[in-house]
Design an enzyme around this catalytic site. Structure first.
Site, PDB file in Angstrom:
ATOM      1  N   HIS A   1       0.850  -1.199   0.000  1.00 23.16           N
ATOM      2  CA  HIS A   1       0.000   0.000   0.000  1.00 23.16           C
ATOM      3  C   HIS A   1       0.881   1.243   0.000  1.00 23.16           C
ATOM      4  O   HIS A   1       1.329   1.720   1.046  1.00 23.16           O
ATOM      5  CB  HIS A   1      -0.917  -0.008   1.235  1.00 23.16           C
ATOM      6  CG  HIS A   1      -2.027   0.995   1.176  1.00 23.16           C
ATOM      7  ND1 HIS A   1      -3.357   0.652   1.275  1.00 23.16           N
ATOM      8  CD2 HIS A   1      -2.015   2.347   1.023  1.00 23.16           C
ATOM      9  CE1 HIS A   1      -4.106   1.746   1.187  1.00 23.16           C
ATOM     10  NE2 HIS A   1      -3.298   2.788   1.047  1.00 23.16           N
TER      11      HIS A   1
ATOM     12  N   HIS B   1       1.191   5.024  -2.345  1.00 27.38           N
ATOM     13  CA  HIS B   1       0.636   5.869  -3.400  1.00 27.38           C
ATOM     14  C   HIS B   1       1.753   6.584  -4.154  1.00 27.38           C
ATOM     15  O   HIS B   1       2.584   7.265  -3.541  1.00 27.38           O
ATOM     16  CB  HIS B   1      -0.314   6.911  -2.801  1.00 27.38           C
ATOM     17  CG  HIS B   1      -1.584   6.326  -2.265  1.00 27.38           C
ATOM     18  ND1 HIS B   1      -2.741   6.255  -3.016  1.00 27.38           N
ATOM     19  CD2 HIS B   1      -1.883   5.769  -1.062  1.00 27.38           C
ATOM     20  CE1 HIS B   1      -3.703   5.693  -2.290  1.00 27.38           C
ATOM     21  NE2 HIS B   1      -3.208   5.393  -1.097  1.00 27.38           N
TER      22      HIS B   1
ATOM     23  N   ASP C   1       1.616   9.194  -6.084  1.00 31.07           N
ATOM     24  CA  ASP C   1       1.542  10.646  -5.953  1.00 31.07           C
ATOM     25  C   ASP C   1       1.744  11.108  -4.511  1.00 31.07           C
ATOM     26  O   ASP C   1       1.707  12.309  -4.236  1.00 31.07           O
ATOM     27  CB  ASP C   1       0.212  11.174  -6.494  1.00 31.07           C
ATOM     28  CG  ASP C   1      -0.996  10.525  -5.843  1.00 31.07           C
ATOM     29  OD1 ASP C   1      -0.911   9.338  -5.484  1.00 31.07           O
ATOM     30  OD2 ASP C   1      -2.033  11.201  -5.688  1.00 31.07           O
TER      31      ASP C   1
ATOM     32  N   GLY D   1     -10.379   7.439  -1.933  1.00 34.31           N
ATOM     33  CA  GLY D   1     -11.120   8.683  -1.778  1.00 34.31           C
ATOM     34  C   GLY D   1     -11.954   8.646  -0.510  1.00 34.31           C
ATOM     35  O   GLY D   1     -11.933   7.674   0.242  1.00 34.31           O
TER      36      GLY D   1
ATOM     37  N   HIS E   1      -9.939   0.656  -0.350  1.00 33.40           N
ATOM     38  CA  HIS E   1      -9.728   1.476   0.831  1.00 33.40           C
ATOM     39  C   HIS E   1     -10.986   1.394   1.699  1.00 33.40           C
ATOM     40  O   HIS E   1     -12.069   1.808   1.269  1.00 33.40           O
ATOM     41  CB  HIS E   1      -9.491   2.936   0.458  1.00 33.40           C
ATOM     42  CG  HIS E   1      -8.091   3.259   0.041  1.00 33.40           C
ATOM     43  ND1 HIS E   1      -7.545   2.844  -1.151  1.00 33.40           N
ATOM     44  CD2 HIS E   1      -7.115   3.967   0.683  1.00 33.40           C
ATOM     45  CE1 HIS E   1      -6.303   3.290  -1.249  1.00 33.40           C
ATOM     46  NE2 HIS E   1      -6.014   3.979  -0.147  1.00 33.40           N
TER      47      HIS E   1
ATOM     48  N   GLU F   1     -10.757   3.079   7.286  1.00 31.40           N
ATOM     49  CA  GLU F   1      -9.751   4.058   7.708  1.00 31.40           C
ATOM     50  C   GLU F   1     -10.461   5.227   8.372  1.00 31.40           C
ATOM     51  O   GLU F   1     -10.418   5.391   9.580  1.00 31.40           O
ATOM     52  CB  GLU F   1      -8.931   4.529   6.508  1.00 31.40           C
ATOM     53  CG  GLU F   1      -7.876   5.571   6.852  1.00 31.40           C
ATOM     54  CD  GLU F   1      -7.212   6.190   5.634  1.00 31.40           C
ATOM     55  OE1 GLU F   1      -6.180   6.830   5.810  1.00 31.40           O
ATOM     56  OE2 GLU F   1      -7.746   6.055   4.513  1.00 31.40           O
TER      57      GLU F   1
ATOM     58  N   ASP G   1       1.805   3.995   2.845  1.00 34.20           N
ATOM     59  CA  ASP G   1       0.740   4.876   2.375  1.00 34.20           C
ATOM     60  C   ASP G   1       1.302   6.029   1.548  1.00 34.20           C
ATOM     61  O   ASP G   1       1.383   5.933   0.333  1.00 34.20           O
ATOM     62  CB  ASP G   1      -0.107   5.382   3.539  1.00 34.20           C
ATOM     63  CG  ASP G   1      -1.505   5.810   3.112  1.00 34.20           C
ATOM     64  OD1 ASP G   1      -1.884   5.521   1.960  1.00 34.20           O
ATOM     65  OD2 ASP G   1      -2.227   6.420   3.926  1.00 34.20           O
TER      66      ASP G   1
END
Length: 368
Positions: free
Chosen positions: A27, A29, A31, A185, A212, A215, A304
């Site tokens: 996991h 990202h 970006d 999102g 996701h 969380e 993350d």
């Protein structure tokens, strides 16, 4: 291999041993992991204004914004990283540097996710975005001498309506470096069932996907992700502890959903540093990862967003060593969990476990 216990927590690995240990990352990202210097240079190329003009100050701004407690300011950080990732060469550079940074951190297998739909503002097609990432990953693997295996996860945004399009894109690229699909999102108000057609399509195509869930939102999000959508893994999943009761005498009772997640060995993609930033956990020492590990859930450790959390796999694992006294065998347990849970063919997973992970930890243990 047994789950981590107090009895297996000695000797305590050094920071250098944790850095050299083979690690698996599920996991992360794309970006959320740019180098600050790269952001500065790419922003200058496209005329994008940044909140700081040096790499050090920019890195501090990202971390402070992510720590601010303001969701608006936290999301603003991604506005800047996505803004400089709108052209093929820039995306390829970011992808290449991602692989180089992960390899330098001792990661031997990684699944890196991003939302192609967020990188088309300057005219790229979705296919061109995926191709640019693939080229960057290939360059990074070559530059690191093949010490790391990297795959893409294509993410759809749950507040948008392009999930079927992204799911079809994932299938089109699945033999060319894309291992699966993800949806991300805001959870509240945007349940995964809004995208049920995409998940049903992926299931018909025998494809892998993670969601996701659990969380920022609680058990209903996890329940829908698993029981309605059929998720293979849970992105975060930290709120599963809401279905676990720990009595004053230490006895533990699992609810129906928690029992199902544990019984089915559904992997939890836990991201400790990020969870503290977003308020999903009060601190590393109080993070539910300890309880879930003690209860033998399929726990994995992840980063993350390495830029926003100023983190790495070494930092994440070191924080767990410091908080809970985990030893090398415990870190190996997390790593094998992750490799078992990877969206990679079984024989390839086994080859990495038996040929890279276990020998790597055995060599470190021999130093003690």
């Amino acid at each position: 291999m047994t789950a981590p216990t107090a009895a297996t927590a000695r000797p305590t690995p050094t920071h250098d041993q944790v850095r050299r240990a083979p690690k698996v990352l599920l996991h992360d990202h794309l970006d959320g992991g740019l180098r600050p210097q790269t952001i500065l240079e790419l922003a200058a190329e496209v005329g994008h204004a940044l909140p700081a003009d040096s790499a050090e100050a920019l890195g501090a701004w990202f971390a402070e914004s992510a720590d601010s407690g303001s969701l608006v300011r936290y999301l603003e950080t991604f506005d800047h990283t996505v803004a400089v990732m709108q052209h093929g060469p820039a995306i390829t550079r970011v992808a290449r540097e991602c692989v180089e940074d992960l390899a330098a951190d001792g990661v031997v297998y990684a699944e890196v996710r991003y939302a192609p739909e967020q990188h088309v503002d300057a005219g790229l097609t979705l296919d061109e975005v995926v191709a640019a990432v693939a080229e960057g990953f290939a360059q990074g693997v070559a530059a690191t001498g093949g010490r790391i295996v990297v795959r893409q996860l294509l993410t759809a945004m749950r507040h948008q309506a392009r999930s079927m399009e992204i799911a079809e894109l994932a299938i089109a690229w699945r033999d060319r470096g894309v291992a699966g699909f993800d949806i991300a999102g805001a959870e509240a108000g945007f349940p995964p069932t809004r995208h049920l057609d995409a998940f049903e399509y992926l299931q018909r195509e025998n494809a892998h996907f993670t969601i996701h869930a659990g969380e920022a939102f609680g058990l209903p999000s996890i329940w829908e992700a698993i029981q309605w959508c059929g998720a293979d893994r849970l992105g975060h999943g930290v709120r599963i502890v809401d279905d676990i009761d720990v009595a004053d005498d230490g006895s533990v009772t699992l609810g129906r959903l928690a029992s199902y997640v544990r019984d089915q060995r559904i992997p939890l993609e836990m991201c400790p540093a990020s969870n503290v930033q977003t308020g999903a956990a009060a601190s590393i020492a109080e993070h539910p990862i300890k309880l879930l590990t003690d209860l033998r859930f399929r726990v994995t450790v992840n980063t993350d967003n390495r830029l926003m959390s100023r983190t790495s796999m070494t930092a994440e694992m070191t924080s767990l060593v410091d908080a809970f006294g985990y030893g090398l065998d415990d870190l190996q347990w997390f790593t094998v969990n992750a490799m078992k849970s990877a969206f990679l063919p079984f024989d390839e997973r086994l080859a990495i476990i038996d040929g890279v992970v276990k020998p790597g930890y055995a060599a470190l243990a021999a130093e003690a």
